[in-house]
Design an enzyme around this catalytic site. Structure first.
Site, PDB file in Angstrom:
ATOM      1  CE  LYS A  53      -1.806   8.327  -1.287  1.00 27.18           C
ATOM      2  NZ  LYS A  53      -1.025   7.984   0.024  1.00 27.18           N
ATOM      3  CB  CYS A  79      -3.214   6.172  11.287  1.00 25.89           C
ATOM      4  SG  CYS A  79      -3.797   5.207   9.921  1.00 25.89           S
ATOM      5  N   GLY A 101      12.672   0.258   2.533  1.00 27.25           N
ATOM      6  CA  GLY A 101      13.768  -0.089   1.507  1.00 27.25           C
ATOM      7  C   GLY A 101      14.451  -1.350   2.362  1.00 27.25           C
ATOM      8  CB  SER A 157      -0.842   0.131   1.176  1.00 28.62           C
ATOM      9  OG  SER A 157      -1.762   1.064   1.303  1.00 28.62           O
ATOM     10  CB  VAL A 166       2.855  10.590   1.815  1.00 26.99           C
ATOM     11  CG1 VAL A 166       1.673  11.082   1.010  1.00 26.99           C
ATOM     12  CG2 VAL A 166       3.937  10.446   0.847  1.00 26.99           C
ATOM     13  N   GLY A 167       1.646  11.418   4.757  1.00 30.79           N
ATOM     14  CA  GLY A 167       0.621  11.436   5.541  1.00 30.79           C
ATOM     15  C   GLY A 167      -0.792  10.793   5.159  1.00 30.79           C
ATOM     16  CG  LEU A 168      -1.706   7.260   5.573  1.00 32.05           C
ATOM     17  CD1 LEU A 168      -2.155   6.696   6.787  1.00 32.05           C
ATOM     18  CD2 LEU A 168      -1.882   5.954   4.685  1.00 32.05           C
ATOM     19  N   GLY A 221       7.240  -3.185  -2.141  1.00 40.41           N
ATOM     20  CA  GLY A 221       6.760  -1.541  -1.982  1.00 40.41           C
ATOM     21  C   GLY A 221       7.655  -0.737  -2.590  1.00 40.41           C
TER      22      GLY A 221
END
Length: 300
Positions: free
Chosen positions: A45, A129, A216, A21, A71-73, A264
């Site tokens: 996502k 979150c 990563g 995701s 990014v903060g979803l 990912g």
């Protein structure tokens, strides 16, 4: 002839290769590079009940062996996903996993109810979150909160729930057990590891959010260890991820106990990587005389 089919939380995938995701959008951008029909599943996502704006820039930063993201979803809401993205995904012969996110128990319940009557194969419940009602602490770091949110979502979801766990805990197995007690059909791990980068010339953090998630190859050993620990602690299938960049990496996760794996960050540097990993696994199985991928699952 060898079989790559796996059963993830009661859903049969043609092979164990999925996308992680937040790294594959809803597949649109990757369709020119990847035969989406050959993927075991596409995890989209994160989606929330209301639109989320995400964090201030900068949102990404390169680092040794990986990248930081904050990014903060950001997403336009579950309603927008159902209307705009889902019809595209349903053109392909692959399973769809929808990542659900929220900042409170009420948020998670609302986004789950948004999908009532919608044909989704699996849900991935992102409990990493920041929980606005608990001072910003993620629900996935507290066993009681993890069990409560899992139970609430399972009671309302029409499809199996795989709970995605945060690695930013001291005892990952206790969180996984709590999710199992809450009725989870599977466990997804790991999410990114909390990290930070400083620009020494500007004398300030590189990320607008100050901290972000490290993903990563740098986090792979942590991820393999956590998959191994959770596989030994719960009786649930595991979707393993965290730094998978080669077919050898994917095999490691499966041997550690993962039923399926998700690729990912590697998608960003090589959009065709999922296909290369799939082909590598097929060659490995032929060379090693493995007739069924499940033969090597959890053998460590």
């Amino acid at each position: 002839m060898h079989s790559l089919k796996v059963n993830l939380a009661g859903v049969e995938l043609k092979n164990p290769i999925c996308t992680a995701s937040g790294t594959f959008g809803s597949g649109h951008e990757y369709a020119p590079f990847v035969n989406l029909n050959r993927l075991g599943a596409i995890t989209v996502k994160g989606v929330s009940h209301e639109p989320w704006e995400g964090n201030p820039p900068h949102r990404t930063a390169e680092t040794y062996g990986g990248m930081l993201n904050a990014v903060g979803l950001q997403n336009p809401s579950a309603k927008a996903f159902i209307e705009e993205d889902l019809p595209f995904l349903r053109k392909y012969d692959t399973k769809v996993i929808v990542n659900l996110c929220g900042r409170s128990l009420e948020d998670y319940i609302a986004v789950t109810e948004d999908f009532a009557g919608v044909d989704i194969d699996l849900f991935e419940l992102n409990i990493s979150c920041p929980n606005v009602k608990a001072g910003g602490m993620a629900m996935g770091t507290d066993p009681r909160a993890a069990e409560a949110v899992t139970k609430a979502v399972v009671a309302r979801a029409k499809s199996p729930i795989i709970v995605k766990l945060s690695p930013n805990v001291t005892d990952i197995a206790s969180i996984a057990k709590a999710c199992e007690a809450g009725g989870a059909a599977g466990i997804s791990l790991i999410n990114s590891v909390l990290g930070m980068k400083i620009d020494i010339y500007k004398k300030k953090p590189v990320l607008g959010n100050i901290v972000g998630g490290l993903s990563g190859p740098a986090i792979k050993p942590i991820a393999v260890r956590m998959v191994y620990q959770v596989a030994k602690s719960v009786n649930l299938p595991i979707l393993g991820m965290g730094g998978i960049a080669t077919w050898e990496d994917a095999i490691e996760f499966i041997m550690a106990g993962a039923t399926a794996v998700a690729v990912g960050m590697a998608n960003f540097t090589n959009p065709s990587i999922t296909m290369e990993i799939l082909e590598g696994i097929e060659k490995f199985m032929a060379k090693e005389g493995i007739t069924d991928i499940n033969q090597i699952k959890g053998i460590i």
